[in-house]
Design an enzyme around this catalytic site. Structure first.
Site, short mmCIF file in Angstrom:
data_model
loop_
_atom_site.label_atom_id
_atom_site.label_comp_id
_atom_site.label_asym_id
_atom_site.label_seq_id
_atom_site.Cartn_x
_atom_site.Cartn_y
_atom_site.Cartn_z
N THR A 350 11.08 5.41 14.85
CA THR A 350 9.92 6.08 15.47
C THR A 350 8.65 5.97 14.61
O THR A 350 8.70 5.54 13.46
CB THR A 350 10.23 7.57 15.72
OG1 THR A 350 10.82 8.12 14.54
CG2 THR A 350 11.20 7.74 16.86
N ASP A 351 7.53 6.40 15.19
CA ASP A 351 6.22 6.33 14.51
C ASP A 351 5.85 7.68 13.92
O ASP A 351 4.69 8.09 13.96
CB ASP A 351 5.12 5.90 15.49
CG ASP A 351 5.52 4.69 16.29
OD1 ASP A 351 5.93 3.72 15.67
OD2 ASP A 351 5.42 4.72 17.53
N SER A 376 2.57 11.76 11.32
CA SER A 376 2.35 10.85 12.44
C SER A 376 1.81 9.55 11.87
O SER A 376 0.79 9.57 11.17
CB SER A 376 1.33 11.44 13.41
OG SER A 376 0.94 10.46 14.34
N ARG A 377 2.49 8.44 12.14
CA ARG A 377 2.06 7.18 11.53
C ARG A 377 0.93 6.53 12.32
O ARG A 377 0.53 5.42 12.00
CB ARG A 377 3.27 6.24 11.41
CG ARG A 377 4.32 6.82 10.50
CD ARG A 377 5.36 5.84 10.05
NE ARG A 377 6.40 6.56 9.32
CZ ARG A 377 7.59 6.86 9.79
NH1 ARG A 377 7.93 6.46 10.99
NH2 ARG A 377 8.46 7.53 9.07
N VAL A 378 0.45 7.19 13.35
CA VAL A 378 -0.73 6.69 14.07
C VAL A 378 -1.96 7.43 13.54
O VAL A 378 -3.04 6.88 13.40
CB VAL A 378 -0.55 6.89 15.59
CG1 VAL A 378 -1.83 6.55 16.33
CG2 VAL A 378 0.58 6.01 16.09
#
Length: 517
Positions: A350-351, A376-378
């Site tokens: 997951t991101d 959150s990698r965004v």
């Protein structure tokens, strides 16, 4: 009676035979060798495809999974007690698929698309396969459009974008489903006239329940109906009493329905609740099919099981319509162990993850999000500019507060700067608390974060933080509604708007009465 001449008889027969068409049905059929525990071994069906739907007697369907030299192993989606040795099995010549369409919205269905809500049949025109290869990098674009959950803690610090895969992880009874349901309920705003004017596209939701109690799911559906969220939501159920094969295909059914909306240029959100039980159902099936066990008795391809599912979530390129499918998988941990086999697998796919902690939940911090582990990698790409501006310092200040909190327990004399950090941190924790099923519009969240990070709450007693926030929102709505409007429309905080907010908050501070005085 007149006599019929032979040539007339032959003419009549010729006429009848000319209308006769030879119809021969050719089926590829096999025979059941043995059956039990939802698994059937079938002899024959030499041309069957892996993942093909096969038809058994009594309207029971199965799926071919193990294709061996002398037999095939099928998993059954119906009651296996109806099938017996020697029964005939037919090929259907189509891969396991489900009906899709807008008619699915507002309905409760099983993973094969059959209705479970007693509202009659669902008339759809299109079938899509349950398993589908995820799109490549060229067909995608970066995740940059926010998907608002209505939760201050998530939208402020762990933002989710349309097309992202964000894991919700935690022990049982820590509020994982509550976070996912709030995100679904908050999408009601995207279907409103106001959102259309602001250029926010509607989000269609799928809630996939795997291996849960039927009574719990009845409450979930009732809550969604109560908040008007069922209009744009489909609930896909494979309860604890359903067979392992049905639980196994349930999340793929959710992804397929989500892809139908995504590929038509729309936006979809799918919640998989939860993938721990999905992995267990797959383990049960694999062991019964005599596939070799690996770590923790899970089959060797349990990582691929979840990666091929979650990889289907994406934001499509503009050439393909710019639609998106956002995934919120849920994983249940045992005693907070995020380094176990299945949790680490899904974390790596997951991101980012939202980690919910039992200690926080029990001490009244709800949603019980651990800011240190959650990520959150965004990141800021999935936030509106206004939120990015006011919530930037929030994460850092909360992390520092958690660190200092341990020292404060010793009761030693603390210097002024430390006391100030503790005071600010405790107010921010209080500010981020939020009741269930009350998602907050993003413009109100921005104002709340603004007063928190700019120190307006530092001198307010802890128990007055909630009334302060509520009354501030009411004050702005009554007197300065243009502030909320400007944030919602421009999605940014100009210097002019920031100065106005400072003035408004100072004006309100003069009117707010602290309850303890």
């Amino acid at each position: 009676m007149a006599e019929v001449r032979p040539d007339e008889v032959s003419a009549i027969l010729r006429k009848q035979l000319s209308g006769f068409e030879k119809e021969v049905d050719v089926y590829d059929v096999g025979t059941v060798l043995q059956v039990g525990d939802g698994i059937a071994r079938v002899y024959g069906l030499t041309k069957v495809m892996a993942g093909e739907l096969v038809e058994f007697p009594h309207d029971v369907y199965g799926m071919a999974l193990n294709i061996e030299e002398d037999n095939i192993g099928c998993v059954l989606f119906g009651e296996s007690s109806l099938i017996k040795e020697g029964d005939t099995v037919k090929r259907t010549n189509r891969l396991a698929s489900m009906p899709v369409g807008d008619q699915m919205l507002g309905r409760v269905i099983d993973p094969l698309g059959k209705p479970l809500d007693g509202k009659g049949p669902i008339k759809t025109e299109k079938f899509l396969p349950l398993e589908r290869k995820a799109l490549g990098v060229i067909q995608r674009q970066p995740v940059k459009e926010p998907l608002q959950t209505g939760l201050k803690a998530v939208d402020g610090m762990i933002p989710i974008g349309r097309g992202q895969r964000e894991l919700i992880i935690g022990d049982r009874q820590t509020g994982k489903t509550a976070v996912a349901l709030d995100a679904i309920i908050n999408q009601k705003y995207t279907h409103s006239e106001k959102a259309r004017k602001e250029g926010v596209k509607p989000v269609y939701c799928m809630y996939v329940a795997i291996g849960q109690k039927g009574s719990t799911l009845a409450q979930v559906v009732a809550k969604l109906q109560e908040h008007g969220a069922m209009e744009y939501t489909t609930v896909i159920l494979a309860t604890a009493s359903d067979s392992a094969p049905l639980q196994f295909i349930a999340p793929y059914a959710g992804a397929t329905l989500g892809e139908f909306f995504r590929d038509s240029g729309r936006h979809a959100l799918v919640v998989y609740d939860d993938l721990s039980k999905h992995a267990q159902a797959y383990r049960q099936m694999s062991l019964l099919l005599r596939r070799p066990p690996g770590r923790e008795a899970y089959p060797g391809d349990v990582f691929y099981l979840h990666s091929r599912l979650l990889e289907r979530a994406s934001k499509l390129s503009d050439d393909l319509g710019g639609g998106s499918l956002t995934a919120l998988p849920v994983i249940e941990t045992q005693a907070g162990d995020v380094s176990a086999y299945i949790p680490t697998n899904v974390i790596s796919i997951t991101d980012g993850q939202i980690y919910l902690e039992p200690n926080l939940f029990n001490s009244g911090v709800r949603p019980a999000i651990n800011v240190g582990i959650s990520v959150s990698r965004v990141g800021g790409n999935a936030q509106i500019k206004a939120m990015k501006k006011v919530a930037g310092r929030l994460r850092l200040e909360l992390a520092q507060y958690r660190e200092l909190e341990a020292f404060a327990k010793f009761g030693s004399d603390l210097d002024k700067a430390t006391q100030q950090q503790l005071r600010r941190g405790s107010r921010l924790v209080q500010l981020l608390k939020q009741g269930q099923y009350v998602p907050m519009p993003v413009e109100k969240q921005v104002v709340s974060m603004f007063v928190g990070t700019n120190g307006y709450l530092d001198e307010i007693p802890l128990e007055d933080v909630d009334p302060y926030e509520r009354q501030l929102h009411e004050f702005i709505e009554l007197k300065y509604a243009d502030v909320f409007l400007a944030i919602a429309e421009t999605k940014s905080l100009s210097d002019e708007l920031t100065d106005k907010l400072h003035a408004v908050v100072k004006e309100f501070a003069g009117k707010f009465k602290v309850s303890s005085t």
